[in-house]
Design a protein around this motif. Structure first.
Motif, PDB file in Angstrom:
ATOM      1  N   VAL A 179      61.836  -0.399  -2.109  1.00  0.00           N
ATOM      2  CA  VAL A 179      62.555  -1.664  -2.108  1.00  0.00           C
ATOM      3  C   VAL A 179      63.277  -1.890  -3.446  1.00  0.00           C
ATOM      4  CG1 VAL A 179      60.493  -2.968  -2.866  1.00  0.00           C
ATOM      5  CG2 VAL A 179      62.264  -4.141  -1.562  1.00  0.00           C
ATOM      6  N   ILE A 180      64.386  -2.604  -3.389  1.00  0.00           N
ATOM      7  CA  ILE A 180      65.083  -3.025  -4.617  1.00  0.00           C
ATOM      8  C   ILE A 180      64.261  -4.162  -5.228  1.00  0.00           C
ATOM      9  CG2 ILE A 180      67.175  -4.146  -5.509  1.00  0.00           C
ATOM     10  CD1 ILE A 180      68.746  -2.784  -3.301  1.00  0.00           C
ATOM     11  N   PRO A 181      63.963  -4.122  -6.538  1.00  0.00           N
ATOM     12  CA  PRO A 181      63.078  -5.144  -7.120  1.00  0.00           C
ATOM     13  C   PRO A 181      63.534  -6.591  -6.887  1.00  0.00           C
ATOM     14  CG  PRO A 181      64.015  -3.693  -8.815  1.00  0.00           C
ATOM     15  CD  PRO A 181      64.287  -3.065  -7.501  1.00  0.00           C
ATOM     16  N   SER A 182      64.823  -6.861  -7.002  1.00  0.00           N
ATOM     17  CA  SER A 182      65.269  -8.244  -6.784  1.00  0.00           C
ATOM     18  C   SER A 182      65.051  -8.650  -5.323  1.00  0.00           C
ATOM     19  CB  SER A 182      66.731  -8.430  -7.186  1.00  0.00           C
ATOM     20  OG  SER A 182      67.566  -7.580  -6.439  1.00  0.00           O
ATOM     21  N   TYR A 183      65.146  -7.671  -4.422  1.00  0.00           N
ATOM     22  CA  TYR A 183      64.899  -7.986  -3.008  1.00  0.00           C
ATOM     23  C   TYR A 183      63.414  -8.216  -2.749  1.00  0.00           C
ATOM     24  CZ  TYR A 183      65.060  -7.990   2.053  1.00  0.00           C
ATOM     25  OH  TYR A 183      64.925  -8.358   3.373  1.00  0.00           O
ATOM     26  N   ALA A 184      62.566  -7.468  -3.453  1.00  0.00           N
ATOM     27  CA  ALA A 184      61.118  -7.676  -3.308  1.00  0.00           C
ATOM     28  C   ALA A 184      60.769  -9.120  -3.670  1.00  0.00           C
ATOM     29  CB  ALA A 184      60.360  -6.696  -4.194  1.00  0.00           C
ATOM     30  N   LEU A 185      61.383  -9.624  -4.731  1.00  0.00           N
ATOM     31  CA  LEU A 185      61.134 -11.011  -5.143  1.00  0.00           C
ATOM     32  C   LEU A 185      61.661 -11.993  -4.098  1.00  0.00           C
ATOM     33  CD1 LEU A 185      61.870 -10.914  -8.975  1.00  0.00           C
ATOM     34  CD2 LEU A 185      59.658 -11.167  -7.852  1.00  0.00           C
ATOM     35  N   HIS A 186      62.860 -11.719  -3.609  1.00  0.00           N
ATOM     36  CA  HIS A 186      63.439 -12.587  -2.583  1.00  0.00           C
ATOM     37  C   HIS A 186      62.557 -12.603  -1.327  1.00  0.00           C
ATOM     38  CE1 HIS A 186      66.137 -14.464   0.191  1.00  0.00           C
ATOM     39  NE2 HIS A 186      66.070 -13.402   0.966  1.00  0.00           N
ATOM     40  N   LEU A 187      62.099 -11.414  -0.929  1.00  0.00           N
ATOM     41  CA  LEU A 187      61.292 -11.296   0.284  1.00  0.00           C
ATOM     42  C   LEU A 187      60.003 -12.115   0.173  1.00  0.00           C
ATOM     43  CD1 LEU A 187      61.398  -9.721   3.035  1.00  0.00           C
ATOM     44  CD2 LEU A 187      59.900  -8.035   1.974  1.00  0.00           C
ATOM     45  N   SER A 188      59.496 -12.237  -1.040  1.00  0.00           N
ATOM     46  CA  SER A 188      58.244 -12.988  -1.215  1.00  0.00           C
ATOM     47  C   SER A 188      58.426 -14.457  -0.816  1.00  0.00           C
ATOM     48  CB  SER A 188      57.750 -12.874  -2.657  1.00  0.00           C
ATOM     49  OG  SER A 188      58.547 -13.666  -3.514  1.00  0.00           O
ATOM     50  N   THR A 189      59.630 -14.979  -0.966  1.00  0.00           N
ATOM     51  CA  THR A 189      59.875 -16.367  -0.565  1.00  0.00           C
ATOM     52  C   THR A 189      59.862 -16.495   0.960  1.00  0.00           C
ATOM     53  OG1 THR A 189      62.290 -16.152  -0.534  1.00  0.00           O
ATOM     54  CG2 THR A 189      61.302 -16.801  -2.624  1.00  0.00           C
ATOM     55  N   VAL A 190      60.279 -15.420   1.643  1.00  0.00           N
ATOM     56  CA  VAL A 190      60.263 -15.438   3.114  1.00  0.00           C
ATOM     57  C   VAL A 190      58.814 -15.356   3.611  1.00  0.00           C
ATOM     58  CG1 VAL A 190      61.190 -14.392   5.215  1.00  0.00           C
ATOM     59  CG2 VAL A 190      62.544 -14.356   3.105  1.00  0.00           C
ATOM     60  N   PHE A 191      58.007 -14.560   2.919  1.00  0.00           N
ATOM     61  CA  PHE A 191      56.572 -14.511   3.240  1.00  0.00           C
ATOM     62  C   PHE A 191      55.982 -15.920   3.159  1.00  0.00           C
ATOM     63  CE2 PHE A 191      56.428  -9.851   2.583  1.00  0.00           C
ATOM     64  CZ  PHE A 191      55.516  -9.505   3.581  1.00  0.00           C
ATOM     65  N   THR A 192      56.302 -16.614   2.082  1.00  0.00           N
ATOM     66  CA  THR A 192      55.786 -17.972   1.888  1.00  0.00           C
ATOM     67  C   THR A 192      56.231 -18.893   3.018  1.00  0.00           C
ATOM     68  OG1 THR A 192      56.024 -17.552  -0.470  1.00  0.00           O
ATOM     69  CG2 THR A 192      55.568 -19.827   0.169  1.00  0.00           C
ATOM     70  N   GLU A 193      57.519 -18.779   3.356  1.00  0.00           N
ATOM     71  CA  GLU A 193      58.091 -19.583   4.441  1.00  0.00           C
ATOM     72  C   GLU A 193      57.335 -19.372   5.752  1.00  0.00           C
ATOM     73  OE1 GLU A 193      62.323 -19.027   5.907  1.00  0.00           O
ATOM     74  OE2 GLU A 193      62.588 -19.267   3.722  1.00  0.00           O
ATOM     75  N   LEU A 194      57.004 -18.115   6.016  1.00  0.00           N
ATOM     76  CA  LEU A 194      56.325 -17.781   7.275  1.00  0.00           C
ATOM     77  C   LEU A 194      54.808 -17.985   7.177  1.00  0.00           C
ATOM     78  CD1 LEU A 194      58.246 -14.461   8.121  1.00  0.00           C
ATOM     79  CD2 LEU A 194      58.621 -16.707   9.135  1.00  0.00           C
ATOM     80  N   LYS A 195      54.379 -18.471   6.029  1.00  0.00           N
ATOM     81  CA  LYS A 195      52.947 -18.688   5.772  1.00  0.00           C
ATOM     82  C   LYS A 195      52.132 -17.406   5.964  1.00  0.00           C
ATOM     83  CE  LYS A 195      52.833 -23.649   6.504  1.00  0.00           C
ATOM     84  NZ  LYS A 195      54.275 -23.883   6.814  1.00  0.00           N
ATOM     85  N   ILE A 196      52.688 -16.304   5.510  1.00  0.00           N
ATOM     86  CA  ILE A 196      51.962 -15.029   5.555  1.00  0.00           C
ATOM     87  C   ILE A 196      51.676 -14.633   4.105  1.00  0.00           C
ATOM     88  CG2 ILE A 196      52.087 -12.582   6.210  1.00  0.00           C
ATOM     89  CD1 ILE A 196      54.136 -13.439   8.377  1.00  0.00           C
ATOM     90  N   ASP A 197      50.443 -14.267   3.835  1.00  0.00           N
ATOM     91  CA  ASP A 197      50.071 -13.860   2.487  1.00  0.00           C
ATOM     92  C   ASP A 197      50.160 -12.332   2.391  1.00  0.00           C
ATOM     93  OD1 ASP A 197      48.945 -13.217   0.082  1.00  0.00           O
ATOM     94  OD2 ASP A 197      47.070 -14.337   0.392  1.00  0.00           O
ATOM     95  N   PRO A 198      51.145 -11.815   1.663  1.00  0.00           N
ATOM     96  CA  PRO A 198      51.303 -10.357   1.645  1.00  0.00           C
ATOM     97  C   PRO A 198      50.068  -9.641   1.077  1.00  0.00           C
ATOM     98  CG  PRO A 198      52.764 -11.390   0.018  1.00  0.00           C
ATOM     99  CD  PRO A 198      52.155 -12.489   0.833  1.00  0.00           C
TER     100      PRO A 198
END
Ligand code: ZN
Lengths: 432, 150
Positions: A179-198
């Motif tokens: 993964v691209i590091p900036s995308y990894a950070l962005h994706l973490s916000t989507v995890f939060t939105e979906l209430k999934i704990d990576p």
């Protein structure tokens, strides 16, 4: 655990003997290309000029401009029939540099990536989700082939589409991601939105961070959010793509594979070599490539050799994470951008001046680019609709050139400070 | 008669309008009417002033991006239906209005309506044929506006 123990832990003296033999072979191969053939004649140099590894300094550097000037086939060292793949450093027409691979190049490249991934602990039993752009960009296909070489199950997810990425990760119990590091950070916000704990709800244990320089702090932040180990990856299309240098489990510098690349670090101003440990520009010579071997290629990436021996037992030297560039190239969301590309496009639009300013921002883990453009006094007709159309036109033109969509701001003439000599065109506000 | 509107390109930043009014104030140029159209980070300020040519010069000298545009300043009755008559006529003739704004002349029970159209001269002729009076800069200078209507 090594993918190829005898190569990875090779005795330095043996490695240098190997490099010397490979260097001579490489020079013989490059001589067959239009560019090097002519150059060697002019300079009266050949494989015979090489008696030691230091003799590489008798050969001129190769730059991206040289590649562009001899686009597309000027550097091909085999008959065109032997080529099986092309890649491009960025997808744009004007500034693109293309690279070509033979079947053997692809096999060696795949093996290098398998070596990198295996080094971090990835195995045949893993499920590998490749969240990189496939296509002309080397990052997607390079890792794909390497992971298949290991025998892992590969999910060619490609870039973007965050919800689907998370769904794939959950459904197929992904254990390794790229993964691209900036995308990894962005994706973490989507995890939060979906209430999934990576950390709890996914099985990912290893991540490869690539295509974008990032800080140690950013890596640690990503590791903390996801609860996996993140490894830094370095490569450039001119040297295959990813798989040039990679972090081992020590996570302290990237082993640069010296059985495939001859490494020099130079002072970008004087072009003289610097000592191990000193910072400079990375210069590389490919030692195994057939399709498009390059001698002393100036990467423009700034780094240094980390002195000392790595506790992992690998003898290939380590480079530090990339500190920056010796030219003005920017990397946004994994896309390489030269301010010159923007200048060229603006010059084609009469209604604006060519004085512009690029501002890079990071908000909510999302990187963005704003281009401030001065309106041309002569073309201002007092009409807001005309300005809106102009702004849309500039946005579209830049999007076509850069492959990412910038925010365009129209500003007053002469409002952007003109730098002394080389104008300061970029303000990078991206912090960890 | 043709009147002139001064259009100024401005970024949406604090102090932009204050800068503009201070330049005009120092030069004793009177502002008759203003409108501002914005597009998030920038906008265009339109002014009707008593001396548009001089305003253009001094604002340009002050470093502003200025455009002098010919517009029609139409005198209409300040009573219900006054503006409608004008609008109906322009609509029927298929004249595209880029911008329009007005101000009331309290003393004369009349209003001035500024219309910015693509074909200024053709429209002017049309208006006069239909009994509308248009004002030029000089006429605009000699009237005292009370308040703006948009
Ligand atoms: Zn190591």
């Amino acid at each position: 655990m090594y993918w190829e123990k005898n190569v990875e832990t090779i005795d330095r003296k043996k490695l240098e003997e190997l490099q010397l033999a490979q260097l001579k072979d490489t020079i013989k191969r490059t001589e067959k290309s239009y560019y090097y053939g002519k150059l060697f004649q002019e300079k009266n140099i050949s494989a015979n000029s090489i008696k030691s590894l230091e003799d590489i300094q008798k050969f001129p550097f190769t730059t991206k401009d040289d590649l562009r000037e001899h686009w597309p086939y000027g550097f091909i060292a085999v008959p065109k029939d032997e080529l099986v793949r092309m890649h491009s450093s960025s997808g744009t027409t004007g500034r693109a540099t293309v690279v070509f691979h033979t079947a053997s190049d692809i096999a060696i490249w795949s093996n290098l990536l398998a070596r990198c991934m295996f080094m971090t602990g990835m195995r045949k039993s893993d499920v590998f989700q490749n969240m990189m752009t496939y296509g002309l960009f080397t990052g997607g296909l390079g890792f794909h082939y390497g992971a298949e070489k290991i025998g892992a199950l590969v999910i060619p997810a490609g870039a973007g589409n965050s919800k689907r990425q998370i769904q794939l990760m959950m459904d197929f119990e992904t254990t390794v991601v790229h993964v691209i590091p900036s995308y990894a950070l962005h994706l973490s916000t989507v995890f939060t939105e979906l209430k999934i704990d990576p950390r709890k709800d996914t099985k990912v244990k290893i991540a490869f961070l690539g295509a974008e320089p990032h800080t140690e702090k950013m890596r640690r932040k990503i590791e903390e959010i996801y609860g996996y180990k993140a490894f830094n990856s370095y490569g450039l299309s001119e040297m295959n793509g990813p798989g040039v240098a990679f972090e081992c489990p020590q996570q302290n510098g990237m082993h640069i594979w010296e059985d495939s690349f001859l490494v020099e670090i130079i002072d970008p101003k004087t072009l003289a070599p610097v000592a191990d440990g000193e910072e400079g520009e990375l210069v590389m010579t490919s030692l195994q490539k057939e399709g498009m071997p390059l001698l002393r290629y100036r990467t423009k990436d700034l780094t240094r050799i980390i002195p000392g021996i790595c506790p992992c037992g690998r003898t290939h030297r380590r480079i530090e994470r990339i500190k920056g560039r010796s030219d003005d190239m920017l990397i946004l969301k994994g896309v390489n951008i030269f301010p010159m590309q923007i200048e060229k496009k603006l010059m084609e639009i009469a209604d604006v001046g060519t004085n512009f300013l690029i501002i890079l921002d990071r908000a909510d883990f999302n990187d963005s680019m704003t281009v401030k453009v001065e309106v041309n006094k002569k073309y201002f007709a007092g009409d807001i609709k005309q300005l809106e159309i102009l702004r849309k036109k500039i946005t579209e033109e830049l999007k076509g050139e850069l492959l990412i969509t910038p925010k365009v701001d129209l500003v007053e003439p002469d409002s952007i400070p003109k730098g002394e000599g080389k104008a300061v065109r970029v303000i990078d506000n991206r912090k960890d | 008669m043709i009147a002139y509107q001064i259009s100024i390109f401005a970024e949406n930043k604090p102090g932009k309008i204050a800068h503009l009014t201070s330049v005009l104030g120092k030069e004793k140029i009177n502002i008759r009417a203003t409108t501002i159209s914005t597009a998030d980070t920038f906008g265009v300020i339109n002014l009707i002033v008593d001396d548009p040519k001089r305003a253009e010069t001094v604002l340009t000298q002050a470093g502003l991006t200025v455009h002098l545009r010919s517009v029609l300043a139409v005198l209409i009755d300040d009573k219900p239906g006054g503006l409608d008559n004008l609008m109906q006529l322009l609509y029927q003739e298929g004249i595209n209005i880029n911008n329009a704004y007005g101000f009331v002349l309290e003393s004369s029970k009349k209003a001035v309506f500024v219309v910015d159209v693509d074909q200024t001269e053709k429209t002017e002729k049309l208006l006069e044929e239909n009994g509308f009076q248009t004002l030029d800069t000089q006429a605009l200078s000699s009237i005292e506006p009370t308040h703006n209507v948009k």
